[in-house]
Design a protein around this motif. Structure first.
Motif, PDB file in Angstrom:
ATOM      1  N   ALA A 136      -0.273  20.774 -25.345  1.00  8.33           N
ATOM      2  CA  ALA A 136       0.326  21.980 -25.213  1.00  8.33           C
ATOM      3  C   ALA A 136      -0.282  23.318 -25.687  1.00  8.33           C
ATOM      4  O   ALA A 136      -0.387  24.452 -24.895  1.00  8.33           O
ATOM      5  CB  ALA A 136       1.670  22.247 -25.898  1.00  8.33           C
ATOM      6  N   SER A 162      10.945  24.337 -21.944  1.00 11.47           N
ATOM      7  CA  SER A 162      10.091  25.472 -21.667  1.00 11.47           C
ATOM      8  C   SER A 162       8.766  25.065 -20.728  1.00 11.47           C
ATOM      9  O   SER A 162       8.450  25.918 -20.145  1.00 11.47           O
ATOM     10  CB  SER A 162       9.449  25.814 -23.006  1.00 11.47           C
ATOM     11  OG  SER A 162      10.463  26.614 -23.757  1.00 11.47           O
ATOM     12  N   ALA A 163       8.593  23.773 -20.717  1.00 15.35           N
ATOM     13  CA  ALA A 163       7.522  23.272 -19.959  1.00 15.35           C
ATOM     14  C   ALA A 163       7.918  23.181 -18.427  1.00 15.35           C
ATOM     15  O   ALA A 163       7.165  23.546 -17.640  1.00 15.35           O
ATOM     16  CB  ALA A 163       7.039  21.929 -20.237  1.00 15.35           C
ATOM     17  N   ALA A 210      11.509  22.394 -26.173  1.00 11.09           N
ATOM     18  CA  ALA A 210       9.848  22.618 -25.784  1.00 11.09           C
ATOM     19  C   ALA A 210       9.792  21.987 -24.375  1.00 11.09           C
ATOM     20  O   ALA A 210       9.165  22.394 -23.435  1.00 11.09           O
ATOM     21  CB  ALA A 210       9.094  21.685 -26.698  1.00 11.09           C
ATOM     22  N   ARG A 211      10.455  20.695 -24.066  1.00  3.99           N
ATOM     23  CA  ARG A 211      10.561  20.107 -22.748  1.00  3.99           C
ATOM     24  C   ARG A 211      11.065  21.015 -21.702  1.00  3.99           C
ATOM     25  O   ARG A 211      10.527  21.471 -20.729  1.00  3.99           O
ATOM     26  CB  ARG A 211      11.185  18.920 -22.690  1.00  3.99           C
ATOM     27  CG  ARG A 211      10.739  17.719 -21.598  1.00  3.99           C
ATOM     28  CD  ARG A 211      11.412  16.569 -22.043  1.00  3.99           C
ATOM     29  NE  ARG A 211      12.252  16.300 -20.795  1.00  3.99           N
ATOM     30  CZ  ARG A 211      13.711  16.178 -20.807  1.00  3.99           C
ATOM     31  NH1 ARG A 211      14.354  15.893 -22.027  1.00  3.99           N
ATOM     32  NH2 ARG A 211      14.316  15.963 -19.725  1.00  3.99           N
ATOM     33  N   ILE A 227       6.488  26.074 -26.183  1.00  5.65           N
ATOM     34  CA  ILE A 227       6.225  24.552 -25.976  1.00  5.65           C
ATOM     35  C   ILE A 227       5.346  24.314 -27.434  1.00  5.65           C
ATOM     36  O   ILE A 227       6.179  23.720 -28.057  1.00  5.65           O
ATOM     37  CB  ILE A 227       5.313  24.153 -25.022  1.00  5.65           C
ATOM     38  CG1 ILE A 227       6.071  24.179 -23.427  1.00  5.65           C
ATOM     39  CG2 ILE A 227       5.214  22.662 -24.890  1.00  5.65           C
ATOM     40  CD1 ILE A 227       4.939  24.192 -22.169  1.00  5.65           C
TER      41      ILE A 227
END
Length: 146
Positions: free
Chosen positions: A14, A72-73, A69-70, A46
């Motif tokens: 990340a 945001s990816a 976070a996922r 992330i």
């Protein structure tokens, strides 16, 4: 001395993606300001959520941050598609960034499914003994108390 999240491969990847996103952002002109800002914000989200999630005490809290976070990816992937559709990011660069994002999403998906103790931030490295999750023997725990 490293924090627990710094030991995670997904965190390291990340951070690598954030560096990649900054290089892309530098190449964007002022008319692409909104997309540039979105890419930078989402890319930073992330590793920030990975770090915060890894420090949480419960599996549900940790999972929630890993899911953020996922997300945001995935947002970064969509931003890249927008930039490519507007012809400000070429297909090769888009594919390069997405290759990292696919790996990040896969790792975060697996982390979110793991058992509580497998991704737990180790409190010992901060000088804190966590009796509830201590893996030492009963004799070791008693000798520390006594």
């Amino acid at each position: 001395m490293k924090f627990g999240h710094e030991k995670l491969d997904v965190y390291q990847l990340a951070i690598e993606y954030v560096a990649w996103a900054y290089k892309v952002a530098k190449g964007l002109n002022s008319t692409d300001r909104h997309s540039r800002d979105q890419l930078l914000r989402a890319s930073q989200s992330i590793p920030l959520n990975i770090a915060e999630g890894n420090g949480k005490g419960t599996a549900a809290d940790r999972r929630r941050y890993f899911e953020i976070a996922r997300g945001s990816a995935m947002e970064c992937a969509a931003i890249q598609d927008c930039l490519t559709a507007c012809e400000v990011l070429n297909h090769e660069k888009n594919n390069q960034g997405k290759a990292m994002l696919v790996r990040i999403v896969a790792m975060l998906t697996k982390l979110g499914k793991r058992d509580h103790d497998e991704v737990r931030e180790e409190m010992k490295c901060y000088g804190i003994v966590d009796e509830e999750h201590d893996t030492g023997s009963d004799n070791e725990r008693l000798s520390r108390k006594g």
